[in-house]
Design a protein around this motif. Structure first.
Motif, mmCIF file in Angstrom:
data_model
loop_
_atom_site.group_PDB
_atom_site.id
_atom_site.type_symbol
_atom_site.label_atom_id
_atom_site.label_comp_id
_atom_site.label_asym_id
_atom_site.label_seq_id
_atom_site.Cartn_x
_atom_site.Cartn_y
_atom_site.Cartn_z
ATOM 1 N N GLU A 66 -2.925 13.507 -1.474
ATOM 2 C CA GLU A 66 -2.642 13.001 -0.131
ATOM 3 C C GLU A 66 -3.820 12.254 0.484
ATOM 4 N N THR A 67 -5.006 12.360 -0.097
ATOM 5 C CA THR A 67 -6.167 11.640 0.420
ATOM 6 C C THR A 67 -6.374 10.294 -0.279
ATOM 7 N N ALA A 68 -5.456 9.914 -1.161
ATOM 8 C CA ALA A 68 -5.598 8.666 -1.907
ATOM 9 C C ALA A 68 -4.474 7.682 -1.557
ATOM 10 N N GLU A 69 -4.847 6.407 -1.519
ATOM 11 C CA GLU A 69 -3.880 5.339 -1.294
ATOM 12 C C GLU A 69 -3.990 4.332 -2.428
ATOM 13 N N LEU A 70 -2.851 3.730 -2.800
ATOM 14 C CA LEU A 70 -2.790 2.767 -3.885
ATOM 15 C C LEU A 70 -2.529 1.387 -3.302
ATOM 16 N N TYR A 71 -3.460 0.478 -3.510
ATOM 17 C CA TYR A 71 -3.374 -0.899 -3.025
ATOM 18 C C TYR A 71 -2.900 -1.777 -4.174
ATOM 19 N N TYR A 72 -1.855 -2.570 -3.932
ATOM 20 C CA TYR A 72 -1.268 -3.404 -4.979
ATOM 21 C C TYR A 72 -1.257 -4.873 -4.582
ATOM 22 N N GLY A 107 6.522 6.090 -4.325
ATOM 23 C CA GLY A 107 5.800 6.829 -3.299
ATOM 24 C C GLY A 107 6.088 6.258 -1.931
ATOM 25 N N ASN A 108 5.557 6.912 -0.936
ATOM 26 C CA ASN A 108 5.741 6.505 0.442
ATOM 27 C C ASN A 108 4.983 5.204 0.699
ATOM 28 N N VAL A 131 0.868 -1.176 0.000
ATOM 29 C CA VAL A 131 0.000 0.000 0.000
ATOM 30 C C VAL A 131 0.904 1.225 0.000
ATOM 31 N N ARG A 132 0.677 2.105 -0.959
ATOM 32 C CA ARG A 132 1.471 3.338 -1.059
ATOM 33 C C ARG A 132 0.563 4.557 -1.044
ATOM 34 N N GLN A 133 1.113 5.642 -0.505
ATOM 35 C CA GLN A 133 0.436 6.940 -0.517
ATOM 36 C C GLN A 133 0.559 7.515 -1.924
#
Length: 81
Positions: free
Chosen positions: A30-36, A74-75, A23-25
């Protein structure tokens, strides 16, 4: 723009959200996260599935989902071991 390769992928999208490998920011929101989660033998080969989730106060929703060759930079918020 639609991602036609995502047709019928609801089960994989749900699995990715329930059990992500990474999971990355988002770097642009900044209100979205990327799930992989990595999948082999998709309709377009071995790919990472990315599900973008936007979080607002008291709400969250999927913005988009797509297959990609590698996760975006990303973070890292969480990563499976």
């Amino acid at each position: 723009m639609a991602h036609p390769e995502m047709t019928g992928m609801e089960t994989l999208i749900a699995e990715t959200l329930r059990n992500p490998q990474l999971v990355r920011q988002s770097r642009s929101d900044e209100t979205a996260e990327l799930y992989y989660r990595f999948y082999t033998q998709t309709t377009i080969g071995d790919k990472w599935l990315c599900v973008v989730v936007k979080y607002l106060q008291g709400d969250a929703f999927i913005v988009t989902a797509y297959f990609t060759d590698k996760p975006k930079r990303g973070n890292t918020l969480w990563q499976s071991t």
